[in-house]
Design an enzyme around this catalytic site. Sequence first.
Site, PDB file in Angstrom:
ATOM      1  N   PRO A 111       0.816  -1.224   0.000  1.00  0.00           N
ATOM      2  CA  PRO A 111       0.000   0.000   0.000  1.00  0.00           C
ATOM      3  C   PRO A 111       0.849   1.274   0.000  1.00  0.00           C
ATOM      4  O   PRO A 111       1.864   1.367   0.689  1.00  0.00           O
ATOM      5  CB  PRO A 111      -0.792  -0.108   1.304  1.00  0.00           C
ATOM      6  N   CYS A 112       0.399   2.254  -0.775  1.00  0.00           N
ATOM      7  CA  CYS A 112       1.102   3.532  -0.879  1.00  0.00           C
ATOM      8  C   CYS A 112       0.495   4.590   0.036  1.00  0.00           C
ATOM      9  O   CYS A 112       0.961   5.722   0.062  1.00  0.00           O
ATOM     10  CB  CYS A 112       1.094   4.028  -2.322  1.00  0.00           C
ATOM     11  N   THR A 113      -0.509   4.211   0.802  1.00  0.00           N
ATOM     12  CA  THR A 113      -1.293   5.191   1.555  1.00  0.00           C
ATOM     13  C   THR A 113      -0.468   6.041   2.511  1.00  0.00           C
ATOM     14  O   THR A 113      -0.821   7.190   2.761  1.00  0.00           O
ATOM     15  CB  THR A 113      -2.406   4.482   2.347  1.00  0.00           C
TER      16      THR A 113
END
Length: 185
Positions: A84-86
């Site tokens: 995830p890049c969140t």
Amino acid sequence: MTGCKPVRLIELFAGYGSQAMAMKRLGIPFEHHFVCEFDKYAIASYNAVHGTGFPTMDIRDIKGSDLNITDMDTYNYILFYSSPCTDLSQAGKQLGMAKGSGTRSGLLWEVERLLLECAELGTLPQYLFMENVPAIHSDKFIDDFNKWISFLGTLGYKSKWRDLNAKDYGIPQNRIRTFLVSSLD
């Protein structure tokens, strides 16, 4: 990249299977070997799109042996792991991906655990492929990115990364992503 051996595809953080879609569009024959996706709606979409029946899984609950890497003289194993890049994205809180941070982007280090378990079994995938936002190598996160690449080197992987923009490949969108490709040979 794949030589004459058939490809067994392992997708971690699989989403709806864009990596498998890309392999199909490139005309690379492969087998859906193992898929790990936490979101029940994403895995339902994956299964509908690809005609598979994978269950919902949390990467924190799987082991290296679950990847079932066997018969490496016969198969090339490609492991996709686009964590995830969140917590890296400018649209997020930028909490980072440091090991032990507890962030969603920090789930990258679960891949470290899995690869170490595979190494103990003598069954590392021959190829690794990661995609993420360019912030992964920004001044704020470059140390962790370099630690990741260094870790891969300790396992024998040679890695190269590059930023690519979708608009340069016929996609009507200005979307830059960082790609990291690692190979054991």
